[in-house]
Design a protein around this motif. Structure first.
Motif, short mmCIF file in Angstrom:
data_model
loop_
_atom_site.label_atom_id
_atom_site.label_comp_id
_atom_site.label_asym_id
_atom_site.label_seq_id
_atom_site.Cartn_x
_atom_site.Cartn_y
_atom_site.Cartn_z
N MET A 1 0.81 -1.21 0.00
CA MET A 1 0.00 0.00 0.00
C MET A 1 0.85 1.27 0.00
N PHE A 2 2.18 1.12 0.23
CA PHE A 2 3.05 2.30 0.27
C PHE A 2 3.93 2.41 -0.97
N ARG A 3 3.76 1.50 -1.92
CA ARG A 3 4.69 1.40 -3.06
C ARG A 3 4.87 2.73 -3.79
N ARG A 4 3.76 3.41 -4.09
CA ARG A 4 3.84 4.63 -4.90
C ARG A 4 4.66 5.72 -4.20
N LYS A 5 4.41 5.91 -2.91
CA LYS A 5 5.13 6.96 -2.18
C LYS A 5 6.59 6.58 -1.97
N ALA B 1 8.37 7.24 -5.14
CA ALA B 1 8.57 8.67 -5.33
C ALA B 1 9.73 9.19 -4.49
N LEU B 2 9.98 8.53 -3.37
CA LEU B 2 11.07 8.96 -2.47
C LEU B 2 12.37 8.20 -2.74
N ASP B 3 12.38 7.36 -3.80
CA ASP B 3 13.58 6.58 -4.18
C ASP B 3 14.02 5.62 -3.09
N TYR B 4 13.04 5.01 -2.41
CA TYR B 4 13.37 3.99 -1.41
C TYR B 4 13.90 2.76 -2.13
N HIS B 5 14.89 2.08 -1.53
CA HIS B 5 15.59 1.02 -2.23
C HIS B 5 14.74 -0.21 -2.50
N GLY C 1 8.69 -2.17 -3.37
CA GLY C 1 7.71 -3.24 -3.53
C GLY C 1 7.74 -4.27 -2.42
N GLY C 2 8.84 -4.36 -1.70
CA GLY C 2 8.96 -5.41 -0.69
C GLY C 2 8.98 -4.90 0.74
N PHE C 3 8.73 -3.61 0.93
CA PHE C 3 8.77 -3.06 2.28
C PHE C 3 7.68 -3.66 3.15
N GLN D 1 0.55 1.20 10.43
CA GLN D 1 0.30 1.49 9.01
C GLN D 1 -0.09 2.94 8.80
N GLU D 2 -0.97 3.45 9.67
CA GLU D 2 -1.39 4.84 9.55
C GLU D 2 -0.21 5.79 9.77
N THR D 3 0.65 5.42 10.73
CA THR D 3 1.81 6.25 11.03
C THR D 3 2.78 6.29 9.85
N VAL D 4 3.05 5.12 9.27
CA VAL D 4 3.97 5.05 8.12
C VAL D 4 3.40 5.87 6.96
N ASP D 5 2.12 5.73 6.71
CA ASP D 5 1.50 6.46 5.60
C ASP D 5 1.58 7.96 5.84
N TRP D 6 1.36 8.38 7.08
CA TRP D 6 1.41 9.81 7.41
C TRP D 6 2.83 10.34 7.25
N LEU D 7 3.81 9.60 7.75
CA LEU D 7 5.21 10.04 7.63
C LEU D 7 5.65 10.09 6.17
N LEU D 8 5.18 9.13 5.38
CA LEU D 8 5.51 9.15 3.94
C LEU D 8 4.90 10.39 3.28
N GLY D 9 3.66 10.71 3.66
CA GLY D 9 3.03 11.91 3.11
C GLY D 9 3.81 13.16 3.47
N LEU D 10 4.28 13.22 4.73
CA LEU D 10 5.09 14.36 5.15
C LEU D 10 6.39 14.42 4.35
#
Length: 244
Positions: free
Chosen positions: A1-5, A8-12, A15-17, A77-86
């Motif tokens: 659910m976080f793949r797109r963000k 966008a942030l060039d995480y290594h 897809g497997g996080f 999950q909500e925390t990770v999504d929020w931090l990614l948005g930030l």
């Protein structure tokens, strides 16, 4: 659910996080702070970087408060999504000139009429303030959480339109006028041997039927509300997610 963000942030490994893996999660938080958010000075990141410490959860909880994250440490999950948005917002701010003229390929050929027809399409769904506001409304109205905040907002809109508008409240407040009922036309189906008890049983049976009708009406309303949400053409229920 976080793949797109993450992409966008060039995480290594977008897809497997796996945020449920404790070691991977802690390393991810350190990477996010070091590379993208940078809320702390370098010399103040020691406790957060010490991922093997027993006190790391306390350090992370303090970090969440310092960046004004609206979620609790248990809501991972909500925390990770929020931090990614930030992080995405900060990344854009650092590279505004690079991104200001870019347009997604799909958006170049999109129908402008269709865009104007959807009032929610121009919302920044990655904005942390937007997500916090939607979550607060969902909790207040007791609406089931969903991974897609836009879907939750649509559910909130449906509930408000159906139940909380002035017309809906006025309609619900109107007193229902009862209609006369001829008990002799309704067969009870059994005989107690007492005419008064028979009549009372008929009344109870009619009241029960009315309650069943009201329950069916509420069920129908719930079905309509759910159908209104899942009718979104962007929703692919076979994949269990919303969006492309």
């Amino acid at each position: 659910m976080f793949r797109r963000k993450l992409s966008a942030l060039d995480y290594h490994n977008p897809g497997g996080f796996n945020c449920r893996d404790e070691t991977e999660f802690r390393n991810f938080i350190v990477w996010l702070e070091d590379q993208k958010i940078r809320h702390y000075k370098i010399e103040d990141r020691g406790n957060l970087r010490n991922i093997h410490s027993e006190d790391w959860p306390k350090s992370f909880e303090k970090y969440m408060k310092d960046v004004n994250c609206p979620f609790k440490i248990q809501e991972r999950q909500e925390t990770v999504d929020w931090l990614l948005g930030l992080a995405v917002r900060l990344e854009y701010g650092d590279n505004a000139d690079k991104y200001k003229d870019s347009t997604p390929d799909g958006a170049k050929n999109a129908d402008n009429t269709a865009k104007n027809a959807e009032p929610l399409i121009n919302l920044d769904v990655n904005n942390p303030d937007f997500k916090a506001g939607v979550m607060a409304l969902a909790n207040l109205l007791q609406i089931q959480r969903h991974d897609d905040y836009l879907v939750m907002l649509k559910a909130i809109r449906i509930l408000v339109q159906e139940r909380l508008t002035q017309d809906a409240i006025a309609k619900a407040s109107q007193s229902k006028e009862g209609l006369p009922v001829a008990l002799e036309k309704h067969i009870l189906g059994f005989d107690t041997g007492d005419a008064v008890i028979n009549e009372a049983a008929q009344i109870l049976r009619l009241l029960h039927i009315e309650e069943l009708r009201e329950l069916q009406t509420k069920i129908n309303e719930a079905i309509v509300a759910v159908q209104a949400i899942i009718a979104d053409p962007k929703t692919d229920h076979r994949l269990g997610k919303v969006g492309r």
